[in-house]
Write an enzyme that holds these catalytic residues in place. Structure first.
Site, mmCIF file in Angstrom:
data_model
loop_
_atom_site.group_PDB
_atom_site.id
_atom_site.type_symbol
_atom_site.label_atom_id
_atom_site.label_comp_id
_atom_site.label_asym_id
_atom_site.label_seq_id
_atom_site.Cartn_x
_atom_site.Cartn_y
_atom_site.Cartn_z
ATOM 1 N N THR A 50 -6.971 -4.082 -8.255
ATOM 2 C CA THR A 50 -5.865 -4.090 -7.295
ATOM 3 C C THR A 50 -5.194 -2.716 -7.265
ATOM 4 O O THR A 50 -4.781 -2.199 -8.299
ATOM 5 C CB THR A 50 -4.816 -5.144 -7.676
ATOM 6 O OG1 THR A 50 -5.449 -6.411 -7.821
ATOM 7 C CG2 THR A 50 -3.738 -5.246 -6.604
ATOM 8 N N ALA A 69 -17.083 1.915 -8.043
ATOM 9 C CA ALA A 69 -17.732 2.466 -9.227
ATOM 10 C C ALA A 69 -18.746 3.555 -8.888
ATOM 11 O O ALA A 69 -19.135 4.343 -9.759
ATOM 12 C CB ALA A 69 -18.414 1.351 -10.006
ATOM 13 N N ASP A 90 -5.354 2.699 -3.405
ATOM 14 C CA ASP A 90 -4.050 3.337 -3.248
ATOM 15 C C ASP A 90 -3.865 4.444 -4.277
ATOM 16 O O ASP A 90 -3.289 5.493 -3.989
ATOM 17 C CB ASP A 90 -2.934 2.301 -3.392
ATOM 18 C CG ASP A 90 -3.000 1.221 -2.323
ATOM 19 O OD1 ASP A 90 -3.501 1.516 -1.225
ATOM 20 O OD2 ASP A 90 -2.557 0.095 -2.595
ATOM 21 N N LYS A 148 0.816 -1.213 0.000
ATOM 22 C CA LYS A 148 0.000 0.000 0.000
ATOM 23 C C LYS A 148 0.850 1.263 0.000
ATOM 24 O O LYS A 148 0.567 2.226 -0.709
ATOM 25 C CB LYS A 148 -0.969 -0.013 1.171
ATOM 26 C CG LYS A 148 -2.102 -1.013 0.983
ATOM 27 C CD LYS A 148 -3.174 -0.851 2.039
ATOM 28 C CE LYS A 148 -4.344 -1.753 1.710
ATOM 29 N NZ LYS A 148 -4.986 -1.389 0.421
ATOM 30 N N SER A 192 -6.606 3.832 -13.122
ATOM 31 C CA SER A 192 -5.689 2.780 -12.645
ATOM 32 C C SER A 192 -6.282 1.386 -12.801
ATOM 33 O O SER A 192 -5.541 0.402 -12.870
ATOM 34 C CB SER A 192 -5.310 3.020 -11.182
ATOM 35 O OG SER A 192 -6.357 2.642 -10.296
ATOM 36 N N GLY A 201 -2.099 -4.962 -12.559
ATOM 37 C CA GLY A 201 -1.010 -4.701 -11.618
ATOM 38 C C GLY A 201 -1.377 -3.693 -10.567
ATOM 39 O O GLY A 201 -2.499 -3.165 -10.530
ATOM 40 N N ASP A 251 -8.655 -4.727 -13.581
ATOM 41 C CA ASP A 251 -8.011 -5.114 -12.323
ATOM 42 C C ASP A 251 -8.172 -3.983 -11.321
ATOM 43 O O ASP A 251 -7.685 -2.872 -11.548
ATOM 44 C CB ASP A 251 -6.520 -5.402 -12.574
ATOM 45 C CG ASP A 251 -5.803 -5.986 -11.354
ATOM 46 O OD1 ASP A 251 -6.440 -6.115 -10.288
ATOM 47 O OD2 ASP A 251 -4.614 -6.302 -11.483
#
Length: 313
Positions: free
Chosen positions: A264, A231, A268, A40, A300, A305, A262
């Site tokens: 993930t 979202a 962050d 993070k 992002s 990734g 993704d």
């Protein structure tokens, strides 16, 4: 104060499996595998830097290939690195991502557990007066508390991303926090921990603004709370006595549409870019910073990734 963001937190080597559906107990699945940088703290530092702010990253690393990777990546992105040497492997994470971009993550703290308050505060003191200091909960709680207290005492804006949600956040951390950025799961956990409310995370986005605002004020009376809602965008709650230049103390900011592959690191991306915007243009209305971060986080999710998926602006 300079327009610098200082991020204190974790660096992990991510081990990622992409599967059609997330694993359940007893299942053996076929999937594709990749590895890359994450954690993070590092994700947020990369987001802050790639979204335009001078960035300092304070962490702990082992003496291994993961540490060499962290140093090389910071050098490539122009991030000023302050890394304590730990007698433990560099942190790791196992990440499963399904066909919808939803993820499940398991963390091995490793060196991240060795980041001590004295090192972190000394690094911040040598960082040429950061305007914003950002911390999360993948390093020791006493270090997070010391970092936020240092920021408050130094006149910097202290931002806490209270993630992961399984960490209890004591009142002393909240008392030093100027901006809090939980997602709905983390927000629900904070409400439960502090005896404010017992609410299922999936109900948070649909709650009326007045109730959310009241709970945010109970949680952080003198600071701003930004609940990220995927979202659905995010909900913002300012102190009633200081609406940061906005027309009202509580409002929602919608998320732009995205071709999600993704999720993930999306949270962050939001926290890092929010801090970048706050550091670069501190006099702008707070809503402007949130709109920038919401759009950045959406972008992002359109790449695979974590740290390496952070867009460049």
């Amino acid at each position: 104060m300079t327009g610098t963001v200082a991020v204190v937190g974790s660096f992990n080597v991510d081990h990622v499996w992409r599967v059609d559906a997330l694993p359940v107990p007893g299942a053996t699945l076929a999937g594709s595998y990749s590895t890359g940088p994450g954690g993070k703290g590092f994700n947020q530092a990369v987001a802050a830097r790639r979204s335009g702010a001078a960035t300092v990253f304070v962490c702990a690393l082992g003496n291994d290939a993961g540490a060499h990777q962290a140093r090389a990546l910071c050098d490539t992105d122009g991030i000023e690195l302050h890394a304590a040497r730990a007698d433990a492997p560099t942190g790791t994470a196992g990440i499963y991502v399904d066909a919808k971009g939803t993820n499940t993550i398991v963390i091995g703290a490793g060196a991240n557990a060795a980041l001590d308050p004295a090192f972190a505060c000394k690094a911040l003191a040598g960082a040429d007066g950061p305007r914003v200091v950002l911390a999360q909960l993948e390093t020791p709680m006493e270090t997070v508390a010391a970092v936020l207290a240092w920021a408050m005492a130094s006149g910097a804006l202290a931002v806490l991303n209270p993630a992961p949600a399984n960490a209890d956040v004591p009142v002393r951390l909240l008392e030093c926090t100027g901006v809090l950025t939980p997602n709905e799961t983390e927000f629900a956990a904070l409400l439960a921990t502090h005896g404010i409310a017992d609410i299922a995370p999936d109900r948070v986005p649909a709650l009326d603004d007045a109730r959310l605002h009241a709970w945010c004020r109970a949680l952080l009376p003198r600071g701003t709370v930004v609940i990220t809602l995927g979202a659905a965008g995010c909900f913002v709650s300012h102190p009633d006595t200081d609406a940061k230049g906005d027309a009202c103390a509580a409002y929602r900011v919608p998320a732009p549409s995205a071709r999600v592959v993704d999720t993930t690191g999306a949270g962050d991306a939001f926290s890092g870019s929010l801090c970048s915007s706050l550091a670069r243009t501190p006099v702008a209305p707070f809503r402007t910073h949130v709109e920038f971060a919401t759009a950045y986080a959406a972008r992002s999710t359109e790449a695979f990734g974590a740290a390496l998926a952070m867009p460049r602006t």
